[in-house]
Design an enzyme around this catalytic site. Sequence first.
Site, PDB file in Angstrom:
ATOM      1  N   LYS A 226       0.839  -1.208   0.000  1.00 17.86           N
ATOM      2  CA  LYS A 226       0.000   0.000   0.000  1.00 17.86           C
ATOM      3  C   LYS A 226       0.868   1.249   0.000  1.00 17.86           C
ATOM      4  CE  LYS A 226      -3.738  -2.261   2.515  1.00 17.86           C
ATOM      5  NZ  LYS A 226      -4.732  -2.616   1.514  1.00 17.86           N
ATOM      6  N   CYS A 365     -13.908  -5.471   3.107  1.00 23.34           N
ATOM      7  CA  CYS A 365     -13.418  -6.187   4.304  1.00 23.34           C
ATOM      8  C   CYS A 365     -13.773  -5.432   5.580  1.00 23.34           C
ATOM      9  CB  CYS A 365     -11.911  -6.437   4.251  1.00 23.34           C
ATOM     10  SG  CYS A 365     -11.413  -7.489   2.913  1.00 23.34           S
TER      11      CYS A 365
HETATM   12  N1  PMP Z   1      -6.145  -2.981   7.626  1.00 24.06           N
HETATM   13  C1  PMP Z   1      -6.555  -2.057   6.767  1.00 24.06           C
HETATM   14  C2  PMP Z   1      -7.105  -0.763   7.306  1.00 24.06           C
HETATM   15  C3  PMP Z   1      -6.471  -2.283   5.406  1.00 24.06           C
HETATM   16  O1  PMP Z   1      -6.900  -1.357   4.541  1.00 24.06           O
HETATM   17  C4  PMP Z   1      -5.944  -3.513   4.939  1.00 24.06           C
HETATM   18  C5  PMP Z   1      -5.854  -3.810   3.462  1.00 24.06           C
HETATM   19  N2  PMP Z   1      -7.025  -3.557   2.768  1.00 24.06           N
HETATM   20  C6  PMP Z   1      -5.513  -4.444   5.879  1.00 24.06           C
HETATM   21  C7  PMP Z   1      -5.627  -4.147   7.215  1.00 24.06           C
HETATM   22  C8  PMP Z   1      -4.935  -5.751   5.471  1.00 24.06           C
HETATM   23  O2  PMP Z   1      -3.720  -5.572   4.828  1.00 24.06           O
HETATM   24  P1  PMP Z   1      -2.990  -6.777   4.106  1.00 24.06           P
HETATM   25  O3  PMP Z   1      -4.002  -7.383   3.182  1.00 24.06           O
HETATM   26  O4  PMP Z   1      -1.866  -6.131   3.389  1.00 24.06           O
HETATM   27  O5  PMP Z   1      -2.545  -7.729   5.155  1.00 24.06           O
END
Ligand code: PMP
Length: 407
Positions: A226, A365
């Site tokens: 990110k 999510c």
């Molecule tokens: N927390 C937040 C606020 C996120 O936006 C994300 C990714 N969408 C995650 C956790 C999870 O990150 P990752 O998939 O890189 O483990």
Amino acid sequence: MLDAATLKNDFPILQQTVHDDVPLVYLDSAASAQKPQSVIDALSRIDSTVYANVHRGAHWLSDTSTALYEESREAIAAFIKAQKSHEVIFTTGTTGAINTVARSWGDANISAGDEILLTRLEHHSNIIPWQQLSERTGATIRWCDITEDGQLDLDDFESLLSERTKIVACTMASNVLGTYTPAKRITQLAHDAGAVVVLDAAQAVPHKSVDVTDLDADFIAFSAHKMLGPSGVGILYGKETLLEAMPPFLGGGSMIDVVSEEGFTTASLPAKFEAGTPAITPVLAFPSCIDYLRQVGMENIQQHEHALASYAHEQLEALGTINILGPHPDAKAGVVSFTVDNLHPHDLTHALDNQGVAIRAGHHCAMPLHRRLGISASARASFYVYNTREDVDKLIQAIAKAIELFS
Ligand code: PMP
């Protein structure tokens, strides 16, 4: 100020057309950011010059990649202002980092009757590991509410904190509403109540300057993908005293000192939490992302995203049939989620994709947050260093066209 139109030239993937001949407008950086040429070059240079397994070999390549691996750790520690580089643990991502805390710190410190305090802003990555911990231990989960404009309700937070609260798990920025939470205040309040704090910084570290020492953070989690980097690597920052006292989570190569038929002794930090072969190339390339972000300037990035989010708010409001979710742009990151009257987010996103505009639709999510908002899905546009006002204009034009098409 930052010149996004010029920076965009650094990102080869953004120069292309999609669906045969439609110019791409990428507004999905909250899911994954794109990589500038310098990061792509670093990844390729590592694989063609220094790649070998780390902390294992007795030859030049392995020594070189091991040295770069540890330099990467130091660069990240400096970027988030950690006091000691061994407080920076390489994980598979934010999800891997939070699961490590829940399994390791959680299993060692949480028992029935204890409380875990979450907020309704959380991503599933900062919910499920705690629900699993609660299932294993009998601890209770408490939920801090949000205000009507999508900010963390600090009064509710304070009222839920008690001597039973053992851990507070809170996002620093919501991936749906963009809301920045008052992470420093939350940490202070939690510490006063005797709780440990896990900050999900997946949407914060890429977009603003984060100082873990100033925050007095216990644990912070974020992901390279990110912040202009590759997927497969993320960071768990933990305070030395906490990490030292925690048992390892994953067992395997690298995390041991001595192994015998009877058992094993654990390696010291940071190896204790880095079992198995890590994401070598992504870790070695991590400093190239930091270099790029530093050159642009974290303050500039935050201001630029704020300007784009404000402009997007104005333009969306002018369309009339849009419900923007979350707070005023002053209180949030470059994320704008919304619903359109009588148009499902998936249909909208599909219509936008046909016009080359890439946004996300769904629950992102964050199902409990959507339930709290009284909806099952939303559309989300998210901005980063390479997005321009013209990108926002194209988004608005594409939405207007979609509304016309479906009406
Ligand atoms: N927390 C937040 C606020 C996120 O936006 C994300 C990714 N969408 C995650 C956790 C999870 O990150 P990752 O998939 O890189 O483990």
